[in-house]
Design a protein around this motif. Structure first.
Motif, PDB file in Angstrom:
ATOM      1  N   UNK A  14       0.834  -1.159  -0.051  1.00 30.96           N
ATOM      2  CA  UNK A  14       0.076  -0.002   0.053  1.00 30.96           C
ATOM      3  C   UNK A  14       0.917   1.331  -0.011  1.00 30.96           C
ATOM      4  N   UNK A  15       0.048   2.511   0.210  1.00 27.80           N
ATOM      5  CA  UNK A  15       0.812   3.594   0.234  1.00 27.80           C
ATOM      6  C   UNK A  15       0.952   4.135   1.572  1.00 27.80           C
ATOM      7  N   UNK A  16       1.962   4.942   1.725  1.00 30.19           N
ATOM      8  CA  UNK A  16       2.173   5.821   3.169  1.00 30.19           C
ATOM      9  C   UNK A  16       1.107   6.731   3.196  1.00 30.19           C
ATOM     10  N   UNK A  17       0.372   6.805   4.246  1.00 24.10           N
ATOM     11  CA  UNK A  17      -0.779   7.749   4.308  1.00 24.10           C
ATOM     12  C   UNK A  17      -0.551   9.215   4.310  1.00 24.10           C
ATOM     13  N   UNK A  18       0.688   9.670   4.619  1.00 26.20           N
ATOM     14  CA  UNK A  18       1.167  10.693   4.657  1.00 26.20           C
ATOM     15  C   UNK A  18       2.078  11.158   3.554  1.00 26.20           C
ATOM     16  N   UNK A  19       1.721  10.416   2.452  1.00 28.24           N
ATOM     17  CA  UNK A  19       2.210  10.711   1.115  1.00 28.24           C
ATOM     18  C   UNK A  19       3.500   9.923   0.689  1.00 28.24           C
ATOM     19  N   UNK A  20       3.855   9.959  -0.561  1.00 22.25           N
ATOM     20  CA  UNK A  20       5.255   9.360  -1.046  1.00 22.25           C
ATOM     21  C   UNK A  20       6.363  10.009  -0.404  1.00 22.25           C
ATOM     22  N   UNK A  21       6.506  11.287   0.211  1.00 21.85           N
ATOM     23  CA  UNK A  21       7.417  11.740   0.636  1.00 21.85           C
ATOM     24  C   UNK A  21       7.262  12.396   2.230  1.00 21.85           C
ATOM     25  N   UNK A  22       6.318  11.729   2.701  1.00 20.70           N
ATOM     26  CA  UNK A  22       5.770  11.728   4.149  1.00 20.70           C
ATOM     27  C   UNK A  22       6.740  11.799   5.170  1.00 20.70           C
TER      28      UNK A  22
END
Length: 885
Positions: free
Chosen positions: A453-461
């Protein structure tokens, strides 16, 4: 062996006192890992040193460097003392746009160098690509893709205004599989790394951007690499750790890929933080003066890693040409170079010829790649994402504000190449009953795992990617870059299935055990497919991620992925496991699990991660990648490990395993790996036949002899100290590193140390009359006889399956000596073959490839032992062999 007398003084204490309750994990030692070569053991002892080598060789401008040197010298002849110093010294941390920036010479149109991380994309800016990591390029075993990736990164750096790309990386080479920055490089095998290192450099420099080969050398772990950093973690050390390496291992293993880099024309080399044989790598005269600049004939310049300069005069005389970021400690406004270098030239502790050589090398690197004509001024600032801000970020807006980020999109269509490399670097490790490729007809496709999945804080979170949340596309530290987007496996596979109007579900919460079990049972009952994603992360030592100080604490999977795999595979009898990791992980338990039908290692694939793995899973790409490292059962199989606790005040890493790291060590100790170096399956099959040898008519090897001419000087220096004080018309930025003096009294200016004292200067360090050429030396890679091709080895490879596929024929040699590895890699070629067709592959064998380093002769020699060539599809699948004449 090893090195210079010009180290800073330090105390050598006893073992640190640590209670059992303070030890988070053990310091592992393996008696069976010791090489039988007594020289390796004797040459890798605690507190060892080696003889100094002086003077620092001056560049000759030979071969492809001739025109660059001519242009550089024309400029250097016109420079004042301060202008020369300015070109060697960084302006200070966060004082200009780039992570490192030297001063320039505006009156002659010479701009300061803009040096920027990283080896996977442009760090600290936007609208750039996140490329697959070096370890993925290693897994492709594809020199074309290495070149194309380097070229694409070069274009993006160039268009951002960067003159020096801080990469590629061959150190850490990969002595220990847990080392934090292995993923930035290509492979623990020096031959594979050397070839891909060189092609990456050629690609970068074809765009007008200089490559910087790093980290030279022995930078094999993150623990104790810097003293302040280590103290922040609670370790009481007085100096960085020392990599203690014998002379033969140094040449045959760790320096080997840097020779390829010099041969490829690399413009700059970065020396590392660690000590080597108890001398700082950035003032180690044996490594810099003797091995790099003399034996290898390096014509470019040596820069320090950021804060790796430990002295001024001693480092300069030992071969350091540029200090980064310029200040001694970030933001302190002090410098070992800058005004102290100006003073050193005026008081004679640094001769003019040495400064002129430093500057000539730096300018020649710029001219060599055409950077003077190709690279614009920087159009970004590393220290803020905002469009407008402080011009000098470290001292704030009171010293000027303006447009600092133009947000130039430099990506072109590099996403296509990134996707291609991502798929081409995916290694198929297991494929029971042709479980893959998927044909899209499964009644239910289910994806499991946080790594999907994705980082819920964004790809540069997470700043510097210093976390492990969501899918893993890159490790952490200065070797990462921001991602313009990140295609997760969940998104890509969902699109793949739904576009065919199939059924798809995913669970990316690794703690949702009830839901995971329920979905896995449903998939089993309808004869679908379960795909579990797992990862393992690491990075640079300045960041602590879940208690991992850069280096991994273990080789297990992260995010609780082992429990997810166990839960899914206990129920679902068609479980596919995909691993995103920085290197080797412990997966022996999955190899024989009958419910796990396929295993893939996908490394760190960058921004196109999901699309790349979908291409392989659904058969658009037939996997042809091979492991660039060995997968062992547990960490003790590898024979060398990270030192996690200091063994004295100056930690000592004793490389007593010698050349026996990774697959060489497994072979030497007769340890069976889970998956061997060079292993990788395909959706088709291949057969090898007709191994032949052609011996070429080549002149005998002639060791280099003789001495150089005298060191040249360019222009004159005014010895009147009043000519070198700060100009009256300059606005002085606080904490900015300038080349001028603040006093005409040299003993007072800038707090200069050792004024009038040359007792600390080694014998011959100031001698500009000549230096002796060692036997293996020669410009641009060493003695040309080492690169002569002695043999052509040919083999036929047939695609015996029904679909087109890539294969990587690999050539290994037994050098035959009692202390040699059983086999060493000396050739590879990735080829695409149509079904039913046969392709002949030719491997050129150079004299260097069949030689050993002789510590007595201090030269490469071809021993009298029988040399046997083996060819096959991996380091342990070599069906063909032949003895060389």
């Amino acid at each position: 062996m090893q090195l210079t007398v010009l180290t800073l003084a330090f105390a050598v204490g006893g073992l640190a006192q640590v209670t059992d309750s303070q030890i988070p994990f053990p310091n592992v030692t393996y008696p069976d890992a010791i090489s039988p070569n007594p020289n390796a053991v004797l040459g890798a002892q605690t507190n060892q040193t080696s003889p100094p080598k002086y003077p620092s060789p001056w560049g000759s401008g030979s071969g492809e460097w001739a025109e660059a040197y001519r242009k550089a010298i024309t400029i250097v002849e016109k420079l004042t003392l301060e202008e020369k110093v300015n070109l060697t010294t960084g302006s200070g941390w966060q004082q200009e746009q780039c992570v490192g920036q030297t001063g320039g010479v505006p009156r002659l149109g010479i701009r300061g160098q803009c040096l920027q991380d990283s080896p996977v994309g442009v760090r600290y800016t936007d609208f750039v690509s996140l490329f697959p990591a070096g370890i993925n390029v290693g897994a492709t075993w594809d020199r074309r893709l290495a070149y194309e990736r380097g070229k694409a990164m070069g274009f993006e750096n160039r268009d951002k205004g960067i003159t020096v790309l801080l990469g590629p990386n061959a150190g850490a080479l990969g002595r220990s599989p847990a080392s934090g920055r292995n993923w930035e490089g290509f492979s623990p095998d020096p031959y594979l790394t050397g070839k891909l290192f060189a092609d990456s450099i050629r690609g970068i420099q074809s765009t007008g951007v200089q490559a910087c080969a790093k980290h030279y050398v022995g930078n094999e772990q993150e623990h104790f690499r810097q003293t302040p950093e280590s103290r922040d973690y609670g370790f009481n050390i007085t100096q960085p750790g020392s990599s203690n390496i014998d002379d033969q291992t140094l040449h045959e293993l760790y320096v080997w890929p840097f020779a390829d880099a010099v041969k490829a024309g690399v413009a700059s080399v970065m020396c590392s933080y660690n000590l080597v044989n108890n001398s700082q790598a950035c003032q180690n005269s044996y490594l810099l003066n003797h091995v790099l600049k003399s034996e290898l004939g390096f014509q470019g310049y040596v820069m320090s890693d950021w804060q790796a300069t430990a002295a001024g005069v001693p480092a300069i005389l030992a071969g350091l040409d540029m200090t980064m970021a310029g200040d001694i400690r970030f933001g302190d406004g002090l410098s070992y170079f800058g005004p102290n270098l100006t003073i050193a030239v005026l008081n004679g502790t640094v001769p003019q010829w040495r400064l002129d050589d430093m500057v000539t090398r730096i300018l020649a690197g710029w001219y060599l790649v055409g950077g003077d004509a190709e690279v614009p001024d920087p159009n970004f600032q590393s220290w803020t994402p905002d469009t407008f801000g402080a011009v000098h970020a470290h001292v704030g807006s009171s010293w000027g504000t303006g447009l600092v980020n133009q947000h130039v999109d430099v990506r072109r269509e590099h996403g296509r190449l990134i996707r291609e490399i991502g798929a081409a670097s995916t290694v198929l490790l297991k494929n029971t009953h042709d479980a893959l490729p998927l044909d899209g007809t499964a009644r239910l496709t289910a994806v499991f795992g946080e790594d999907a999945g994705s980082n819920p804080n964004g790809p540069n979170g997470c700043r510097n990617h210093a976390c492990d949340v969501g899918t893993l596309a890159v490790g952490w530290g200065s070797g990462q870059a921001s991602s313009p987007y990140l295609i997760s496996p969940d998104a890509a596979i969902q699109h793949e299935v739904v576009s065919r109007f199939g059924s798809y579900e995913s669970i990316t919460n690794n703690s949702a055990f009830t839901q995971i079990n329920a979905l896995a049972r449903r998939v089993r009952d309808v004869a679908g497919v379960c795909i579990v994603f797992a990862n393992a992360d690491s990075g640079e030592g300045f960041a602590n991620v879940d208690g991992n100080y850069g280096d991994r604490n273990n080789l297990t999977l992260w995010q609780g992925a082992d429990a997810v795999i166990a839960n899914v595979s206990a129920t679902c009898n068609n479980t596919v496991v995909v691993i995103h990791s920085v290197g080797a992980v412990e997966i022996d338990q999955y190899k024989e699990n009958p419910n796990i039908t396929a295993i893939l290692w996908a490394g760190l694939p960058g921004e196109q991660s999901g699309y790349a793995i979908a291409d392989v899973l659904f058969g658009r790409v037939n996997p042809g990648a091979k492991l660039p490292f060995t997968m062992g059962r547990n960490r003790s199989d590898y024979g060398a490990d990270v030192l996690y606790l200091p063994n004295q005040e100056v930690p000592q890493y004793n490389f007593q395993e010698g050349v026996f790291i990774d697959h060489r060590g497994f072979d030497h100790r007769n340890v069976t790996p889970v998956y061997e170096f060079g292993f990788g399956l395909s959706y088709t099959t291949f057969n090898y036949s007709s191994l032949t040898v052609e011996k070429l008519d080549v002149a005998d090897y002639k060791p280099t002899a003789g001495t150089s001419g005298p060191a040249p000087t360019y222009g004159t220096i005014d010895n009147d100290t009043s000519a070198h004080t700060f100009p009256k018309n300059i606005t002085r930025i606080p904490l900015y590193v300038y080349p001028w003096l603040n006093s005409t009294n040299l003993s007072e200016a800038y707090g200069a140390a050792n004024f009038g004292d040359n007792s600390f200067i080694p014998e011959d360090a100031l001698n500009g009359s000549s230096f002796e050429h060692p036997p293996p030396s020669g410009p641009n890679g060493g003695n040309q006889g080492l690169w002569d091709i002695l043999y052509h080895i040919r083999v036929n490879v047939t695609n015996t399956g029904h679909i087109i596929g890539d294969e990587v024929p690999q050539l290994y040699i037994s050098l035959g000596g009692p202390y040699d590895p059983k086999i060493v890699l000396r050739g590879f070629e990735r080829v695409r073959i149509d079904p039913g067709k046969t392709l002949q592959v030719t491997f050129p064998l150079a004299r260097r490839d069949i030689s050993n380093w002789d510590t007595d002769l201090q030269d490469w020699v071809v021993s009298q032992h029988v040399k046997t060539v083996y060819v096959g599809s991996s380091s342990r699948d070599l069906p063909l062999s032949v003895v060389l004449e």
